[in-house]
Design a protein around this motif. Structure first.
Motif, short mmCIF file in Angstrom:
data_model
loop_
_atom_site.label_atom_id
_atom_site.label_comp_id
_atom_site.label_asym_id
_atom_site.label_seq_id
_atom_site.Cartn_x
_atom_site.Cartn_y
_atom_site.Cartn_z
N HIS A 13 22.79 45.65 -29.60
CA HIS A 13 23.19 44.57 -30.50
C HIS A 13 22.29 44.50 -31.73
CE1 HIS A 13 25.95 43.13 -27.46
NE2 HIS A 13 24.99 42.96 -26.59
N ARG A 66 31.43 48.73 -24.68
CA ARG A 66 32.73 48.07 -24.58
C ARG A 66 33.15 47.88 -23.13
NH1 ARG A 66 34.61 45.17 -28.78
NH2 ARG A 66 36.85 44.84 -28.60
N HIS A 93 30.58 45.30 -20.28
CA HIS A 93 30.44 43.99 -20.89
C HIS A 93 30.38 42.99 -19.75
CE1 HIS A 93 32.18 40.37 -23.06
NE2 HIS A 93 31.13 40.69 -23.79
N THR A 100 24.09 42.09 -34.34
CA THR A 100 25.53 41.81 -34.34
C THR A 100 26.03 42.02 -32.92
OG1 THR A 100 25.95 42.44 -36.63
CG2 THR A 100 27.81 42.54 -35.13
N SER A 101 26.79 41.07 -32.43
CA SER A 101 27.37 41.21 -31.10
C SER A 101 28.30 42.41 -31.08
CB SER A 101 28.13 39.93 -30.73
OG SER A 101 28.73 40.06 -29.47
N GLY A 102 28.04 43.34 -30.18
CA GLY A 102 28.87 44.53 -30.08
C GLY A 102 28.26 45.78 -30.66
N LYS A 126 41.96 45.84 -33.83
CA LYS A 126 40.99 45.36 -32.85
C LYS A 126 40.83 46.38 -31.74
CE LYS A 126 40.39 41.04 -32.14
NZ LYS A 126 40.47 39.61 -31.74
N THR A 171 32.83 47.90 -32.56
CA THR A 171 33.10 46.51 -32.91
C THR A 171 33.77 46.48 -34.28
OG1 THR A 171 32.10 44.35 -33.41
CG2 THR A 171 30.75 46.28 -33.83
N HIS A 172 34.60 45.46 -34.50
CA HIS A 172 35.38 45.42 -35.73
C HIS A 172 34.53 45.07 -36.95
CE1 HIS A 172 35.07 41.22 -34.83
NE2 HIS A 172 35.83 40.84 -35.82
N TRP A 173 33.27 44.69 -36.76
CA TRP A 173 32.38 44.38 -37.89
C TRP A 173 31.58 45.60 -38.35
CZ3 TRP A 173 30.18 39.03 -36.04
CH2 TRP A 173 31.01 38.01 -36.51
#
Length: 772
Positions: free
Chosen positions: A15, A123, A126, A198-200, A376, A481-483
């Motif tokens: 993270h 992923r 989790h 960042t989460s993910g 996503k 992650t999408h970010w």
């Protein structure tokens, strides 16, 4: 003599960053930062010592009293009794028997299954998904609503602007800010340390780079925070340091100045907002006789009236971005400053313009401000939870201590369930919860506490059954992650330490005992699950016009970086262009400066518009006569929350083994303190030791002590000798609307510790004994 063999390198993601682990003789000996990361985090290198630290949970463990007497044991033994190592089959048999007993005797709504989700960037592995999937297959569970990070503001914004997720994912991007903003006003700052995570997973840490580009172009910055270093070096930011907890008063005065001087954008307010007339009446003091002008706010905030007026004029004159850190809403009435900041942005009329408007969470996570991917990634399906009851995340102690009591939350009346079991994985409530002495009492109430844990955290020490879990370096996974455009094949670097197992393996073992193993695993091995999720990812990416390699090729390449989203987002630009055709998801379809819905709840602690409501604890309260220092318990820079506190990076930051605390030199001199002293920080709720740093980077009357030092009481309910500030913070909801944590509304006093220095034992395993 032949040269030493070169270490094997293995990619992994966390993270807080992406790394290569160097592995020699089955041990991780070092980690290397991702080569393309322009501003790597400090945190990652701490994992080297932590992986095989003596505080790893090596075998399944059961508290001695619980092993002997089961759920009828003395529950106050949690946190002080020794543990007994048992075989995996016995531990799982006992755990499954307890889950079944409580479910069958009291119902599934007597089981709280908690996970805060920061356990792994992978992923598949989790923890929250694995935990919820299992419990949803065996009857369900009570779960938590929202996050400690932003519970107050995420409850508020749906009433004001629509879904909170739209603000996070649709945030105006850093490149747009760097190109178009001429003034950035940072409520709570933009701290580099917070933007490490960042989460993910994180590929490239981008915030510092974009802020410096904006500064080089001529953008100016204002840091509104009690801590000067909440603005990164190099920005030459003006520092305005109001009393902590007074941000709303400052924002109201800025709004009043715009009105008084005719600087508001009336056309935007008329087209895109509702309720401005009600708010104007409040600013004028029509009901309470108090004009909310700069002179009024100065008496509350300690900021000069002309400083407030001058800032309002600058904001109206420039293309202004208002950034709102999550930290300012973790306080009494934390719903108010975010609502007031959005109202101020609406009055400036720049919402939806490039580089203008507002954003919530910039600098609180690295991903906010990065354009999100147009698809996503899939996740492990959690299945439907048959139990409808859930509690606000920061109210866990209330729920355990007061079963059956009513409470209000976001317009609903609820009753705390009678929780007989707590099952926790992927989190450490003894880090992020407030008033830890109260939490200890709360953890004494359930009949059974089960924890999946890697290390002997305080949560594990307060459990009855502890099941050892693997780290991300001891299993295969994929970080996506999408970010972040970077996808990382997380490879198994070392064998599991001791007898540790993945959360999936643990819950599969429990599922077998309930006869639902096939439903839990769907007949897939862990490797087959990873391939299944990756194939779903490839399909979704292809539908969005992206091509992803096969799993074998991804692992061969180790990492894949997707091309950036060609559209740089601007928050609410479509709404600004066409409020009727692209309305917000609010009752009116507009920005609700006054919310009829919130007003209809009838909450005196959260009215229908932004308002100044005096905090219960702050430097302006009577309690400040006894405890004259305001505690800011912010995020640490050497770890994520409490993760990797036993690692070398975090431990190197300690002073005589204690968490460092920063105090203004004049406050130190008034107490006869000097740099490097060990001090006792205390109030009515508790006390802790800390190592002192004197610096003018904090406002007078403020002390800063980061969260995350592992809870280490000298005795049950005694002083934390390590420096966990949550023995001091108040465990009360922000308001009936959000019920978020109010950690930043805390007063303390500080004195030199002159007694013998007690050893820090947080990183020592608890006593482990053999069977009688």
């Amino acid at each position: 003599m032949a040269g030493a063999e070169s270490p094997r390198t293995t990619p992994f993601s966390t993270h807080w960053g992406t790394y290569h682990a160097e592995v020699r003789d089955g041990r991780v000996t070092a980690v290397r930062d991702y080569a393309r990361d322009p501003d790597p985090a400090l945190i990652g290198h701490g994992i080297v010592e932590a992986l095989d630290h003596p505080t790893r949970v090596g075998r399944p463990m059961i508290r001695k009293g619980f092993l002997e007497h089961g759920h009828r044991s003395d529950r106050t033994g949690r946190g002080r009794e020794p543990f007994v190592a048992v075989p995996w089959d016995e531990a799982l048999d006992i755990a499954a028997s307890e889950i079944a007993r409580i479910r069958d005797s009291h119902g599934s709504d007597a089981i709280f299954a908690g996970s805060y989700g920061w356990a792994s960037a992978g992923r598949f592995h989790h923890a929250q998904s694995q935990l919820r999937r299992f419990f949803n297959l065996v009857g369900g569970h009570v779960q938590a609503i929202d996050t400690y990070s932003y519970a107050a503001i995420s409850a508020t914004m749906p009433h004001v602007t629509g879904p909170f997720r739209d603000i996070l994912d649709g945030a105006t991007s850093w490149p747009v800010i760097a190109e178009h903003s001429s003034l950035v006003v940072m409520l709570g700052g933009l701290a580099r340390k917070n933007a490490q995570v960042t989460s993910g997973g994180v590929g490239q840490h981008t915030m510092r780079e974009w802020l410096l580009k904006a500064h080089a172009r001529g953008c100016q910055f204002v840091n509104i925070s009690p801590i000067r270093s909440d603005a990164i070096s190099g920005l030459e930011a003006e520092w305005i340091a109001p009393r902590p907890g007074s941000d709303t008063a400052l924002l109201l005065a800025l709004c009043h100045t715009l009105l008084a001087e005719g600087l508001e954008d009336r056309a935007f307010l008329d087209r895109c907002t509702v309720g401005m007339d009600r708010f104007e009446a409040y600013l004028r003091g029509d009901a309470d006789g108090q004009v909310k002008d700069a002179d009024w706010a100065s008496g509350i905030t300690g900021v000069e009236p002309e400083t407030i007026r001058a800032l309002a004029r600058r904001m109206a004159k420039n293309r202004t971005m208002i950034t709102i850190a999550w930290s300012i809403q973790r306080a009494d009435h934390g719903e108010q400053p975010g609502w007031a900041a959005v109202t101020l942005a609406a009055m400036l009329g720049q919402i939806g313009l490039p580089g203008g408007g507002f954003g919530i969470g910039y600098g609180s996570e690295n991903g906010i401000g990065n354009p999100v991917l147009p698809f996503k990634f899939p996740a492990v399906p959690q299945r439907l939870n048959p139990v409808r009851e859930a509690i606000p995340v920061a109210r866990i102690s209330d729920a355990l201590l007061h079963p059956g009591e009513p409470y209000e939350f976001n317009g609903t009346r609820r009753v705390y369930p009678d929780l007989r079991m707590v099952y926790w994985t992927g989190g450490n409530p003894f880090h992020h919860h407030q008033d830890l002495n109260r939490l200890v009492r709360a953890f004494h109430r359930p009949e059974t506490v089960i924890v999946n844990e890697i290390w002997w955290t305080a949560t594990a020490r307060h459990a009855d059954i502890v099941l050892p879990a693997t780290t991300a370096l001891e299993r295969e996974d994929i970080a996506m992650t999408h970010w972040e455009p970077l996808i990382v094949a997380m490879r198994k670097a070392i064998e599991p330490v001791g007898e540790s197992r993945s959360d999936h393996q643990i819950f599969a073992g429990l599922a077998r005992r309930f006869g639902v193993e096939e439903a839990f695993t769907e007949g897939r091995t862990e490797e087959e699950w990873i391939e299944h999720l990756w194939n779903q990812s490839r399909q979704r990416a292809a539908e969005a016009g992206f091509e992803l390699p096969s799993l074998a090729e991804l692992r061969e390449r180790e990492m894949v970086e997707l091309p950036p989203n060609p559209r740089e987002p601007i928050l609410y630009d479509s709404f600004r262009t066409d409020p009727e055709g692209a309305p917000l998801e609010t009752p009116s379809g507009r920005i609700e400066i006054f919310s009829e819905r919130v007003a209809g709840f009838g909450y005196d602690d959260c009215p229908g518009h932004p308002a100044w409501i005096e905090p219960r604890e702050w430097l302006g309260s009577p309690k400040a006569e006894r405890f004259p220092l305001h505690l800011v318990s912010n995020q640490p820079k050497t770890r994520l929350h409490s993760q990797l506190d036993p690692g070398g990076v975090s431990r190197a930051s300690k002073i005589k083994g204690r968490e460092p605390m920063t105090m203004h030199p004049e406050d130190g001199a008034a107490r006869g303190l000097k740099d490097g002293d060990v001090v006792r920080v205390y109030n009515d709720r508790g006390a802790c030791l800390a190592g002192l740093i004197l610096s003018d980077k904090v406002r007078r009357g403020v002390v800063q002590l980061s969260t995350g030092a592992w809870y280490d009481p000298i005795e049950p309910f005694g002083m934390c000798k390590h420096g966990n500030p949550n023995v001091l913070t108040a465990d009360r909801g922000t308001s009936r609307l959000g019920q978020g944590p109010s950690a930043h509304s805390t007063l303390v006093e500080v004195e030199r510790w002159d007694g013998p220095l007690p050893p820090v034992t947080a990183f020592d395993p608890p006593p482990i004994i053999g069977r009688d």
